[in-house]
Scaffold this active site. Structure first.
Site, mmCIF file in Angstrom:
data_model
loop_
_atom_site.group_PDB
_atom_site.id
_atom_site.type_symbol
_atom_site.label_atom_id
_atom_site.label_comp_id
_atom_site.label_asym_id
_atom_site.label_seq_id
_atom_site.Cartn_x
_atom_site.Cartn_y
_atom_site.Cartn_z
ATOM 1 N N ASN A 272 61.970 -59.603 44.844
ATOM 2 C CA ASN A 272 62.164 -58.647 45.934
ATOM 3 C C ASN A 272 60.894 -58.571 46.766
ATOM 4 O O ASN A 272 59.860 -58.129 46.265
ATOM 5 C CB ASN A 272 62.461 -57.252 45.374
ATOM 6 C CG ASN A 272 62.490 -56.207 46.475
ATOM 7 O OD1 ASN A 272 63.360 -56.234 47.334
ATOM 8 N ND2 ASN A 272 61.517 -55.300 46.477
ATOM 9 N N GLU A 273 60.978 -59.032 47.988
ATOM 10 C CA GLU A 273 59.859 -58.883 48.948
ATOM 11 C C GLU A 273 58.538 -59.372 48.370
ATOM 12 O O GLU A 273 57.476 -58.858 48.738
ATOM 13 C CB GLU A 273 59.682 -57.410 49.348
ATOM 14 C CG GLU A 273 60.839 -56.793 50.064
ATOM 15 C CD GLU A 273 60.508 -55.419 50.660
ATOM 16 O OE1 GLU A 273 59.428 -54.866 50.346
ATOM 17 O OE2 GLU A 273 61.329 -54.908 51.427
HETATM 18 O O1 AHR Z 1 64.415 -49.500 50.472
HETATM 19 C C1 AHR Z 1 63.192 -48.958 50.123
HETATM 20 C C2 AHR Z 1 62.160 -50.009 49.765
HETATM 21 O O2 AHR Z 1 61.888 -50.784 50.869
HETATM 22 C C3 AHR Z 1 62.604 -51.025 48.742
HETATM 23 O O3 AHR Z 1 62.368 -50.598 47.458
HETATM 24 C C4 AHR Z 1 61.761 -52.200 49.037
HETATM 25 O O4 AHR Z 1 62.398 -53.396 48.696
HETATM 26 C C5 AHR Z 1 61.448 -52.065 50.488
HETATM 27 O O5 AHR Z 1 60.110 -52.184 50.750
#
Ligand code: AHR
Length: 662
Positions: A387-388
């Protein structure tokens, strides 16, 4: 005169009179219908999974939110590590109202299980007139509905010799009792006791009290209270109103359980799905990266079951074996990779997840799913890895190890990769280059931006390469919940439909936020312990989601523009749902003036003269709030198709028009 000429002539005429007025797109000539086309409009197959939802346990979305448990800190596992102000007795008070006395302590010897170490020990010298015990205030008070039943359960270990009479009561202020029941403990060892209380009145700030009525010594743990009526009446289920609001979006998929929650605040905080299944009292709880606690009562079994209940394909995300690059805050440890020596067992966990979802009941993990009450597979088709994440060698090495193994062992599963937190920049570019190199089937792009960005980026995917990874927009939102924000998202979403051949999926983020514990804004649905407020953004998501198609019909809507450039406040799309045969138009006017749109239906075999118009409109700053949750919502009515040749889109509106072809 052909039909197309009839429809477009007034606009061609106007264009000739006013040189500054242009038509946004070229008109399309029409001839008889073809296999994959309507007239000469060549229909483009697009994703039939385009619009789904993203659930992250953020802002009390799970505990204190979707998960219907009404007791907070039910197993006394809150710690200052979750939140500096918390400890095992947080949200509990020692109750000695009728002059009873004794001692209360938090113990850990002979606990229910090593993963659930803390419990309360009541050593009662004198129960007084009313008994001695503990009271829980729930998540900002317990909400009760008159006449509804609430299922209580508790684990008690009787330490003193004799059976202990116990009273359980739902109480309000000033001595109000909403309902109660009683039982007697039996024998030594941890035993589970259950009972049901019917609420005598509505309440939004009730408390639950558990009282021992005799001189005794007892250990108490895992005190739980659930409404009997959960979503689809599932055990250990979801809060019905919130779950229904999600179900009403008719999402094609659900991504879970995060977000940042997945890769965690440091390696020890990474989300490990195996800790979230099995009996709730045996789940290994942990700190939530958003500064609270995860009971894991809502765990992977419940996520899969919920997806099935709402007809959404599950899209679980696992960490790419690296922690969040923001771990510990700006001066924290940053991204850390799991030691390579642990990768084999980490990858094993991911393969086991696939087996848990899809394996036969004869397999080790399929058997655990069956034991939880679901012998049928959950039909997992996707898995998100990462994730990211910051695009480092640590990330790339581990992602590659995981994806190689999943591909080999499970070629049927589509892997979703990640390209950083922003719509452009270093991680985005490196992420795409890496995805290209590995031929990752789908990559997850994220963007939180101003409304203007969404309007300007309607064409973002028009020029994307069609030959590489498909795109999943796993998280996006314009910064706000006003009508203008929602319309900017709607305009952007018309671009996603037009590019639905490359954009495979999209989900707004975040979805849920408890109004008293909001760690992130904006969100799609706000709620408190009693009720909820779907935002205008929610209605936009719903209008797109329930009106998805699988074929894109080009060149149908043409705006009358008053200057030579593109007007980014105007956007439109047209799809066909081949299952119903319906043609669905979406017309966005995010500007303050009426917009004229010529709808070219030539060659589309519309049946009947009626269409359904769903309209969302208002003032740009309008918002739905908990006190005024319906300030702006979709209004539906029938219209005649004849009027569509020159449709007037009201200022600040989204129009969705559904036409029948069968
Ligand atoms: O949606 C909130 C946050 O935004 C999530 O946890 C993350 O993936 C993003 O930075």
């Amino acid at each position: 005169m052909t039909l197309i000429k009839k429809i477009l002539l007034p606009f061609f005429f106007a264009a000739a009179l006013m040189p500054a007025l242009v038509l946004a797109q070229q008109s399309v000539k029409v001839s008889a219908g073809k296999e994959q086309g309507v007239g000469q409009k060549q229909l483009k197959p697009i994703s039939n999974n385009l619009f789904g939802v993203f659930f992250e346990d953020l802002s009390y979305s799970a505990d204190g939110g979707l998960y219907a448990e009404l007791i907070q800190n039910r197993s006394f596992e809150y710690t200052p590590g979750d939140n500096k102000k918390w400890q095992p007795l947080s949200f509990w008070e020692y109750t000695t109202a009728g002059f009873g006395y004794g001692t209360i302590s938090v113990e850990s010897a002979q606990s229910i299980a090593p993963v659930n170490p803390h419990y309360v020990l009541l050593n009662i010298d004198d129960p007084g007139k009313e008994g001695v015990g503990i009271t829980n205030s729930g998540f900002d008070g317990i909400c009760l509905h008159a006449g509804e039943s609430y299922n209580f359960s508790v684990y008690i270990r009787q330490v003193s010799a004799k059976p202990v009479p116990v009273k359980v009561e739902l109480r309000g202020g000033k001595g109000i009792s909403y309902g109660q029941f009683a039982f007697k403990t039996q024998g030594s060892g941890w035993k589970k006791y259950t009972g049901t209380i019917k609420a005598a009145q509505d309440a939004d700030s009730a408390k639950l009290t558990v009282l021992a009525l005799a001189k005794c010594k007892i250990a108490i743990d895992e005190i739980s209270l659930f409404p009997e009526h959960t979503f689809k009446n599932e055990k250990n289920g979801m809060r019905a109103d919130l779950a229904q609001a999600i179900a009403d979006l008719k999402p094609k998929f659900m991504r879970f359980p995060g977000g940042c929650l997945v890769h965690g605040d440091g390696l020890d905080n990474m989300y490990r799905w195996k800790n979230t299944i099995g009996p709730v009292e045996l789940r290994q709880q942990q700190r939530n990266i958003w500064n609270y606690h995860q009971s894991y009562g809502l765990g992977f079994f419940e996520y899969f079951r919920f997806c099935e209940d709402i007809g959404a394909k599950p899209l679980p995300v696992v960490a790419a074996a690296v922690s969040c690059q923001n771990s510990g805050g700006t001066r924290g440890t940053g991204q850390k990779g799991l030691p390579l020596a642990e990768m084999k067992s980490y990858i094993r966990d991911i393969l086991d997840l696939i087996e848990y979802a899809n394996g036969p009941v004869t397999s080790k993990w399929g058997a655990k799913r069956a034991a939880a009450g679901h012998p049928k597979p959950f039909n997992l088709q996707y898995i998100g890895i990462g994730n990211e994440d910051k695009q480092t060698d640590d990330f790339r090495d581990r992602f590659k190890m995981i994806s190689n193994e999943v591909r080999v062992k499970h070629p049927e599963i589509t892997i979703v990769g990640t390209v950083g937190p922003f719509p452009s920049g270093e991680d985005f570019d490196l992420g795409w280059a890496f995805a290209d190199k590995l031929s990752v089937p789908v990559v997850d792009e994220h963007f939180y931006q101003k409304p203007g960005w969404f309007l300007d980026n309607n064409t973002r995917y028009d020029s994307y390469r069609r030959t590489k990874s498909k795109v999943y927009i796993g998280e996006y939102a314009s910064w706000g919940n006003s009508l203008l924000n929602a319309l900017s998202e709607a305009a952007f979403m018309t671009g996603l439909e037009r590019n639905g051949d490359i954009v495979a999926m999209a989900s707004y983020a975040p979805m849920l936020a408890n109004l008293s514990h909001t760690s992130w804004n904006p969100n799609l649905i706000y709620f408190n312990n009693k009720t909820l407020a779907p935002t205008i953004n929610y209605y936009v998501q719903q209008l797109f989601s329930v009106n998805q198609g699988d074929l894109y019909v080009p060149g149908v809507v043409k705006f009358e523009l008053h200057n030579t450039g593109r007007d980014s406040t105007l956007a439109a799309s047209c799809v066909k749902d081949s299952r119903t045969g319906d043609i669905i138009l979406k017309i966005v006017n995010a500007g303050g003036k009426e917009a004229n749109a010529a709808i070219d239906l030539a060659g589309i075999n519309i049946s009947g003269q009626q269409a359904i118009l769903d309209l969302l409109k208002g003032n740009p700053a309008d918002k739905n709030t908990i006190n005024d949750p319906k300030a702006v919502q979709t209004v539906s009515r029938e219209i005649t198709t004849a009027g569509l040749a020159s449709y007037v889109a009201p200022p600040y509106s989204l129009s969705v028009i559904r036409l029948k072809t069968k």
